[in-house]
Design a protein around this motif. Structure first.
Motif, PDB file in Angstrom:
ATOM      1  N   LEU A   1      80.329  36.833 -90.827  1.00 16.29           N
ATOM      2  CA  LEU A   1      80.504  35.757 -89.850  1.00 16.29           C
ATOM      3  C   LEU A   1      79.812  36.087 -88.529  1.00 16.29           C
ATOM      4  O   LEU A   1      79.206  35.200 -87.903  1.00 16.29           O
TER       5      LEU A   1
ATOM      6  N   CYS B   1      85.497  28.979 -87.611  1.00 17.88           N
ATOM      7  CA  CYS B   1      86.138  29.909 -88.542  1.00 17.88           C
ATOM      8  C   CYS B   1      86.651  31.142 -87.802  1.00 17.88           C
ATOM      9  O   CYS B   1      87.782  31.594 -88.035  1.00 17.88           O
TER      10      CYS B   1
ATOM     11  N   THR C   1      80.848  28.456 -87.948  1.00 12.63           N
ATOM     12  CA  THR C   1      81.179  29.886 -87.914  1.00 12.63           C
ATOM     13  C   THR C   1      82.115  30.188 -86.754  1.00 12.63           C
ATOM     14  O   THR C   1      83.097  30.926 -86.894  1.00 12.63           O
TER      15      THR C   1
ATOM     16  N   ALA D   1      76.321  35.380 -88.958  1.00 12.23           N
ATOM     17  CA  ALA D   1      76.058  33.942 -89.041  1.00 12.23           C
ATOM     18  C   ALA D   1      76.046  33.271 -87.674  1.00 12.23           C
ATOM     19  O   ALA D   1      75.589  32.129 -87.549  1.00 12.23           O
TER      20      ALA D   1
ATOM     21  N   GLU E   1      77.077  26.135 -94.490  1.00 13.43           N
ATOM     22  CA  GLU E   1      78.043  25.503 -93.602  1.00 13.43           C
ATOM     23  C   GLU E   1      79.305  25.106 -94.359  1.00 13.43           C
ATOM     24  O   GLU E   1      80.427  25.312 -93.874  1.00 13.43           O
TER      25      GLU E   1
ATOM     26  N   ASP F   1      72.684  32.122 -86.971  1.00 15.07           N
ATOM     27  CA  ASP F   1      72.067  31.248 -87.976  1.00 15.07           C
ATOM     28  C   ASP F   1      71.123  30.260 -87.284  1.00 15.07           C
ATOM     29  O   ASP F   1      71.436  29.758 -86.191  1.00 15.07           O
TER      30      ASP F   1
ATOM     31  N   THR G   1      81.443  28.157 -95.096  1.00 17.37           N
ATOM     32  CA  THR G   1      82.110  28.638 -93.888  1.00 17.37           C
ATOM     33  C   THR G   1      83.314  27.759 -93.547  1.00 17.37           C
ATOM     34  O   THR G   1      84.410  28.258 -93.248  1.00 17.37           O
TER      35      THR G   1
ATOM     36  N   GLN H   1      76.278  27.558 -87.015  1.00 21.27           N
ATOM     37  CA  GLN H   1      76.831  28.317 -85.890  1.00 21.27           C
ATOM     38  C   GLN H   1      78.178  27.732 -85.448  1.00 21.27           C
ATOM     39  O   GLN H   1      79.146  28.457 -85.233  1.00 21.27           O
TER      40      GLN H   1
END
Length: 861
Positions: free
Chosen positions: A415, A433, A430, A418, A386, A421, A389, A427
């Motif tokens: 990503l 991001c 991600t 992920a 985490e 995840d 990310t 999550q």
């Protein structure tokens, strides 16, 4: 009069009769009432509940949130006789020495309100000596010292809020002497805590002290000592002082930076979380200040001017040492933390700081962060996944798109993977991001990865996904849709990269908005925002899909009236559907909307009946979009709309609704033109009422003035009955000036004057079209005086210049020889010349046209 003690206790228990009696006493004899309250507060042995309430009443007699009411309360205090005010002040100072902590604390607040009024004008000479004595002498107990320091802190805070005149240097020195004495390491920690809080509030007034090295050293030394106090609360307040110093006195930091670096980094590394979070703020403040200075440097360099302030680039120098601390702090997430960042712990604070520094230092951040990201983004430990990310997301905003493009390209597969995840926080981060990638680096998303990218995000909208995570996915999709703003591919090819996914996008986002838990985490709102963005940026080959969506939205709106939802949720849902109808009307063509216009208007008007301000705004905006697209055919809806339109125009307190209603009038004028004539009288009355209402937010008034011009252009000669009143109101607005040192007011006045000019332009054009331009003859002199005022204003902006030049051209063209001499003036030539030299092509074009018209007129004489 009943006993004050019993009245206060009763009022504190919500006894309306007691409250009324207290209010009557205040109205009947303000002097007696304020003295009675101060005496009640100061008298030891009285019921402590009554003493506390007396102090609160005293404080509230003098303080208000509303600026105008605040002035009235201060004026009422100043109007009291000196003897009366002196009695109150003596009792307040006595109460600060009470044996009861609650009485002392309340007295600190009440005395601060009086001090705020009187100390800047040296009208309470006993105040600061009393504070100094209370704080610096051993004769007074710890509780009195704390209350006195609280009083000084509250006083500084209130003076900062009210923007009082500069205090004499001796007064500021007295404040500082008392506060700095209280924060010394020899003092009890509780006293140091109160002193540190007071110092933070006083720093705004210590400019002269910070210019003197000896005094500056004393302040900084004392604060730095407090950052290593044994009491975490004191340390936290001390670091809060340091970040305030960094904000206010950046230019004086250099000789202290080594010590501040050590203190803040040690706190980030090993202190308790609340302290570490505030220590991080120091670096946030530095980074933001330096980013602003660097932007200013670039702007000034383009003008061949030297920088006004020297950026020391502390943030750049600290990257190597501070960033590793931030990255490590980001791995200390609380597993139970709220995914919506409501719990601002060390991990989130570190991520925020990393992002701010990245925006300042740009590409220098990438090599400092990327190794951590590459090492940990697929770690077995979710904390590190985490953090990696979030770290990657944090550097995206500052990085040059070209320099980081390859990294973004390579990150997409990782990503997307992920997104599944097992940890919700991973999550969530991600998705954050990915949303940053969509917002800032969408061109770096490989086209062949787009299907997996979109499907991955859609997969996080389902019923089995936590609302927080689903909302973040909808936000990422919104950012993806926004990445196509301004994309012209659809215009040239008939399609774009969104088209293949649009059916599924709209279907899944609507399903997310329909989830039973869609009110949680703002999911429904975000899903609608994403849908609207995809509609706005859709290509021509998606038109059939939009034609299906329009009646579906109308049907949903119709069915919403019978839904078993609470009022707030229903209003919100209806507002969102109205916003979707608005964007669909803006996207589709006249014939597409005309077939559905009756049902759309029927349902939107029903929304207006609910009188919810949030839904009303969206409903009125939807109506404006319908009017824009069906134009003259909108006239048939005016009788049904008129009552709701007038109601909206008169919602002075809900000014956002009023503003949208004013804008709707302008839209209708442009759509149905002269057909608005039968409704003009009532509309004009409502608009004039709005300008005369003292509670109306100032942001609405410029729009009202513009609306005068819209109505005049629509009805032509029919505007004649309103000329005199509307011009008088415009002339009053023209007289408003802005203080030279108030940037916000300068910006507002420029906007106001621009709208006044627009109104004059519209009225002149409308009356000219209706052959009643003679109605403006008495006012041309005043209008030209206004234009002269604009010409001489050094704070005039380019949009106002453009409008003013346009009005000059319109006057010359419409009124001809009658205004030849009035336009043959230096200020007119000056405005036209400045317009010709503008950097705006729109302004230069307007200036070129207006110059030709004016020169032709002058030469014809």
């Amino acid at each position: 009069m009943a006993d004050l003690t019993q009245l206060l206790i009763a009022a504190g228990s919500a006894d309306k009769n007691a409250e009324n009696l207290l209010n009557e006493w205040q109205s009947r004899d303000f002097s007696e009432f304020s003295n009675a309250l101060a005496s009640e507060l100061a008298t030891d042995g009285k019921d402590i509940r009554a003493r506390q309430l007396a102090g609160i009443y005293m404080k509230n007699l003098l303080s208000a949130v509303d600026p105008q009411l605040q002035i009235q309360k201060h004026d009422a205090w100043k109007a009291l006789r000196d003897e009366s005010r002196r009695g109150v002040k003596v009792n307040l100072l006595q109460a600060l020495r009470s044996q009861e902590n609650l009485a002392r604390h309340t007295a600190a607040q009440a005395a601060a309100e009086v001090a705020t009024i009187e100390v800047p004008y040296s009208a309470w000479p006993e105040f600061l000596p009393a504070m100094l004595e209370n704080i610096t002498t051993d004769a007074h107990p710890e509780g009195t010292k704390i209350a006195s320091l609280e009083c000084l802190g509250y006083t500084c805070e209130r003076m900062a809020d009210l923007d009082v005149p500069d205090m004499p240097e001796a007064t500021t020195n007295s404040f500082l002497t008392a506060i700095v004495d209280g924060i010394q390491k020899t003092k009890p920690e509780a006293v140091r805590l109160a002193a540190a809080a007071a110092l933070k509030n006083s720093l705004l007034f210590t400019h002269n002290n910070f210019q003197k090295k000896e005094e500056r050293d004393a302040i900084m030394s004392t604060v730095c000592e407090a950052t290593v106090s044994s009491d975490a609360r004191v340390r936290r307040e001390a670091f809060d002082c340091i970040q305030t110093v960094a904000y206010l006195y950046y230019d004086q930091l250099q000789e202290y930076m080594s010590a501040l670096f050590d203190l803040t980094t040690n706190a980030i590394r090993q202190d308790e979380e609340p302290v570490a979070v505030i220590a991080l703020e120091f670096w946030n403040v530095l980074a933001e200040a330096e980013e602003e200075m660097l932007v200013e440097e670039v702007d000034l360099r383009e003008q061949n001017l030297p920088p006004e302030r020297q950026c020391q680039r502390y943030t750049f120098s600290a990257v190597e040492h501070v960033v590793p601390l931030l990255l490590e702090a980001m791995t200390k997430q609380d597993e139970n933390a709220d995914l919506d960042f409501d719990q601002f712990g060390l991990s989130l604070a570190a991520g925020t700081c990393l992002n701010i520094i990245a925006q300042t230092v740009g590409d220098q951040m990438t090599p400092a962060v990327l190794p951590f990201v590459q090492q940990h983004i697929q770690s077995q430990n979710w904390h590190y996944r985490e953090a990696a990310t979030m770290a990657f997301a944090s550097i995206l905003e500052g990085a040059n798109p070209e320099s980081i493009a390859a990294v973004v390209h390579q990150s997409i597969d990782v990503l997307i993977q992920a997104l599944n995840d097992p940890n919700n926080m991973v999550q969530h981060s991600t998705l954050w991001c990915l949303s940053k990638i969509c917002e800032l680096h969408s061109r770096s998303i490989p086209q062949d990865k787009l299907p997996n990218f979109v499907n991955g995000l859609l997969g996080k909208l389902g019923q089995n996904i936590a609302p927080n995570v689903a909302r973040q996915s909808a936000n990422a999709l919104y950012k993806l849709g926004s990445a196509f703003d301004g994309d012209t591919t659809g215009q040239t090819t008939g399609t774009n990269a969104i088209s293949p996914f649009l059916p599924q996008l709209l279907q899944d986002l609507m399903a997310a908005a329909d989830r039973p838990d869609a009110n949680e985490a703002n999911l429904r709102v975000t899903a609608f925002e994403a849908m609207n963005t995809f509609v706005i940026n859709s290509a021509p080959d998606s038109k059939n899909l939009l034609l299906q969506l329009l009646p579906a939205a109308a049907e949903r709106l119709q069915s919403s009236f019978g839904m078993p939802m609470d009022k707030e949720s229903k209003d919100g849902y209806q507002g969102l559907l109205c916003s979707m109808i608005q964007v669909l009307c803006q996207k589709l063509e006249r014939d597409d909307i005309a077939a559905h216009a009756d049902s759309l208007m029927q349902n939107v008007l029903q929304v207006l009946q609910a009188k919810s301000s949030s839904a009303q705004q969206e409903a009125l905006s939807a109506i404006a979009a319908i009017a824009d697209v069906i134009e003259a055919d909108f006239q048939k809806y005016m009788p049904a709309l008129q009552p709701f339109l007038l109601s909206g125009l008169r919602q002075f307190e809900a000014y956002e609704v009023c503003n949208v209603a004013v804008g709707l009038v302008g839209d209708i004028c442009r759509s149905i033109e002269g057909q608005i004539q039968p409704f003009t009288k009532d509309i004009m009355e409502a608009l004039v009422e709005s300008l005369k209402d003292p509670t109306l937010h100032r942001s609405v008034k410029p729009s009202v003035f513009s609306c005068f011009g819209e109505i005049a252009m629509a009805v032509g000669a029919g505007y004649e009955p309103y000329v005199q009143l509307s011009v008088m109101l415009l002339m009053q607005a023209s007289a408003t000036d802005a203080p030279q040192d108030d940037d916000d007011m300068i910006e507002y006045i420029n906007g106001l004057r621009e709208c006044v000019v627009e109104a004059y332009t519209g009225i002149i054009t409308g009356l000219s079209d209706g052959n009643r331009l003679d109605q403006m003859n008495p006012y041309i002199g005043s209008i030209l005086q206004f234009l002269n005022k604009i010409a001489s204003d050094p704070n005039r902006d380019d949009p106002l210049l453009n409008r003013a030049i346009g009005l000059i051209g319109d006057i010359a063209q419409s009124m001809g020889p009658a205004v030849r001499d009035q336009l043959n003036q230096p200020f007119v030539a000056s405005l036209l010349q400045e317009g010709a030299q503008s950097v705006s092509s729109e302004t230069t074009n307007t200036a070129s046209w207006a110059t030709g018209v004016v020169q032709t007129l002058i030469q014809s004489g």
